[in-house]
Design an enzyme around this catalytic site. Structure first.
Site, PDB file in Angstrom:
ATOM      1  N   CYS A 135      -0.192   0.068  -6.496  1.00 42.97           N
ATOM      2  CA  CYS A 135      -0.675   1.247  -5.774  1.00 42.97           C
ATOM      3  C   CYS A 135      -0.993   2.340  -6.788  1.00 42.97           C
ATOM      4  O   CYS A 135      -0.094   2.813  -7.492  1.00 42.97           O
ATOM      5  CB  CYS A 135       0.397   1.719  -4.792  1.00 42.97           C
ATOM      6  SG  CYS A 135       0.168   3.403  -4.201  1.00 42.97           S
ATOM      7  N   VAL A 141       0.836  -1.196   0.000  1.00 48.90           N
ATOM      8  CA  VAL A 141       0.000   0.000   0.000  1.00 48.90           C
ATOM      9  C   VAL A 141       0.873   1.248   0.000  1.00 48.90           C
ATOM     10  O   VAL A 141       2.004   1.245   0.508  1.00 48.90           O
ATOM     11  CB  VAL A 141      -0.947   0.006   1.218  1.00 48.90           C
ATOM     12  CG1 VAL A 141      -1.936  -1.148   1.135  1.00 48.90           C
ATOM     13  CG2 VAL A 141      -0.161  -0.084   2.533  1.00 48.90           C
ATOM     14  N   CYS A 142       0.358   2.318  -0.582  1.00 42.35           N
ATOM     15  CA  CYS A 142       1.101   3.578  -0.622  1.00 42.35           C
ATOM     16  C   CYS A 142       1.292   4.108   0.794  1.00 42.35           C
ATOM     17  O   CYS A 142       0.406   3.950   1.637  1.00 42.35           O
ATOM     18  CB  CYS A 142       0.341   4.599  -1.462  1.00 42.35           C
ATOM     19  SG  CYS A 142       0.434   4.238  -3.234  1.00 42.35           S
ATOM     20  N   PRO A 143       2.437   4.717   1.089  1.00 47.64           N
ATOM     21  CA  PRO A 143       3.508   5.107   0.164  1.00 47.64           C
ATOM     22  C   PRO A 143       4.667   4.116   0.094  1.00 47.64           C
ATOM     23  O   PRO A 143       5.762   4.486  -0.310  1.00 47.64           O
ATOM     24  CB  PRO A 143       3.984   6.424   0.774  1.00 47.64           C
ATOM     25  CG  PRO A 143       3.897   6.159   2.260  1.00 47.64           C
ATOM     26  CD  PRO A 143       2.651   5.303   2.441  1.00 47.64           C
TER      27      PRO A 143
END
Length: 447
Positions: free
Chosen positions: A411, A384-386
């Site tokens: 992402c 998942v970001c970041p």
């Protein structure tokens, strides 16, 4: 008139999804990237919103009401909310549109955000909300304190924001973009900011006409959905509820149309972070009187003490959370897990999302898989970001100038953040293409 909320929300969802418009990322960039470039987009929203609200108020179209500033609740709530959105991986509106992209971790965050906000507003935690909020002052807005029109604040803010945007646009390095039809291309963040601000201006009179004297909002409508589901109280289904439902519908339609939707199941660590972060979001937003939309876009545009103090402490919470949790993994992922045998293996209908991080106490080791001839592969599918950007930066630091890193990721926000970071830091993107629905491969040559 209540159905206008659904229409406004759908347009807002499309704009936010196509613009990757998440305030968490903007505030996070101040601390992780040491830049205000993306945060200017938030000030564009506030500036457009402030000018529009001042105009509508001057014309007598709307009559905003202003609550007294409760410093303890706003400060504590804002900071808790800032910590929560780092754990959850997105702000309130960002969690809604990321849920529409198929991130099941965001679904968990959204459910617990709505439940905890409902508990604070009308349920078991009203004692906490009421207790901290009871310590209030007579302060409402800056224009009221100085005895001047809101125009005296709105115009200078708009001019300053325009100059900042001009500066960053002039110095922004041109990043490599995906070669896709124009209707599939993401909106520039500043364009998205201007559109979100305009939508906010339009939303206020439409909401007021439906009996809700407010503009954009996410926390109370989300809490109202949870209350309606658990109690059946149909009075909770107001214009704001239609807004957030429309936001989800619009974002889902945009993601599906552009090939950016795919269900992604979180691992245990990411799921736990989402649940805890969602609870902190609901508690914090209820205490502060709003989230990054209600406080960070609406109350700031009204120049209320609540809005600007809340935004400050949300930012401080984001900074603290980023320092605590957003670090590269200390050890590499085993090759057997990090390198699926084929591209098809990476584009399953259900992708496991990962976000586990650890303190970097062990000596750095290469996390990328050697491909030969100075090329390495970094698998960030499901991260998942970041984290795709964090790990890309970490691995690139270990490479020699001229060597290449091939990154696989899913992402959505990474399609903008990774190539823009590479351009700004003197690296070259030699290849960038989609490998399936909501999955991409990008090759960076170290400068």
């Amino acid at each position: 008139m209540i159905l206008t909320g659904l229409a406004v929300g759908a347009v807002l969802g499309i704009v936010m999804q196509r613009g990757r418009f998440c305030v968490t990322g903007m505030l996070r960039d101040i601390f992780l990237q040491k830049t205000w470039r993306t945060t200017v987009a938030l000030f564009i929203v506030i500036s457009v919103h402030a000018l529009g609200i001042a105009a509508l108020t001057s014309l007598g179209v709307i009559t905003p009401s202003y609550g007294n500033f409760a410093p303890v609740a706003v400060i504590v709530g804002g900071f808790i909310f800032g910590l929560g959105i780092i754990l959850a991986g997105g702000c309130a509106s960002g969690t809604w549109f990321r849920s529409a992209e198929g991130l099941i971790g965001s679904w968990l965050a959204l459910v617990f955000y709505a439940l905890s906000a409902a508990a604070m507003n009308t349920g078991a935690l009203t004692w906490l909300n009421g207790g901290l909020s009871s310590w209030e002052t007579s302060l409402t807005t800056l224009p009221a304190s100085f005895g001047v029109s809101a125009w005296f604040f709105a115009i200078p803010l708009a001019i300053g924001t325009a100059l900042a945007a001009r500066h960053y646009l002039a110095t922004e390095k041109k990043a490599v973009r995906l070669d896709v039809p124009f209707w599939k291309r993401p909106l520039h963040l500043y364009t998205a900011g201007a559109l979100v601000g305009l939508i906010g201006v339009i939303a206020w009179p439409l909401s007021a006409a439906a009996g809700r004297n407010s503009g954009l909002g996410i926390t109370t409508p989300s809490a109202n959905i949870a209350t309606f589901i658990t109690t059946g109280d149909v009075e909770r289904l107001d214009w704001g509820v239609m807004l957030v439902l429309g936001l989800f519908i619009g974002a889902f339609a945009a993601a599906r149309a552009t090939g950016e939707f795919r269900l992604r199941v979180p691992d245990a660590t990411t799921a736990t972070r989402a649940v805890v972060g969602g609870c902190m979001m609901g508690v914090g937003a209820a205490l502060a009187g709003g989230c990054t939309v209600g406080n960070g876009m609406v109350q700031t545009a009204l120049f209320s003490y609540q809005g600007w103090i809340a935004l400050l402490f949300i930012a401080l919470g984001v900074g603290a959370g980023a320092r605590i949790w957003l670090k590269p993994a200390a050890t590499p992922t085993p090759v057997a897990e990090a390198a699926p045998s084929s591209a098809e293996d990476r584009v399953l209908p259900f992708q496991v999302a990962t976000g586990a991080v650890a303190l970097q106490t062990a000596p750095r080791v290469k996390k990328a898989r050697p491909l030969g001839e100075g090329r390495y592969a970094l698998d960030q599918m499901g991260a998942v970001c970041p984290f795709p950007l964090i790990e890309t930066k970490d691995v690139l630091d270990t490479l020699e100038s001229g060597e290449e890193l091939v990154i696989d990721f899913d992402c959505t926000q990474g399609t903008e953040t990774i190539p823009q970071w590479a351009a700004n830091n003197g690296h070259e993107v030699t290849d960038f293409h989609a490998t399936g629905d909501a999955s991409w491969q990008l090759t960076v040559r170290k400068g």
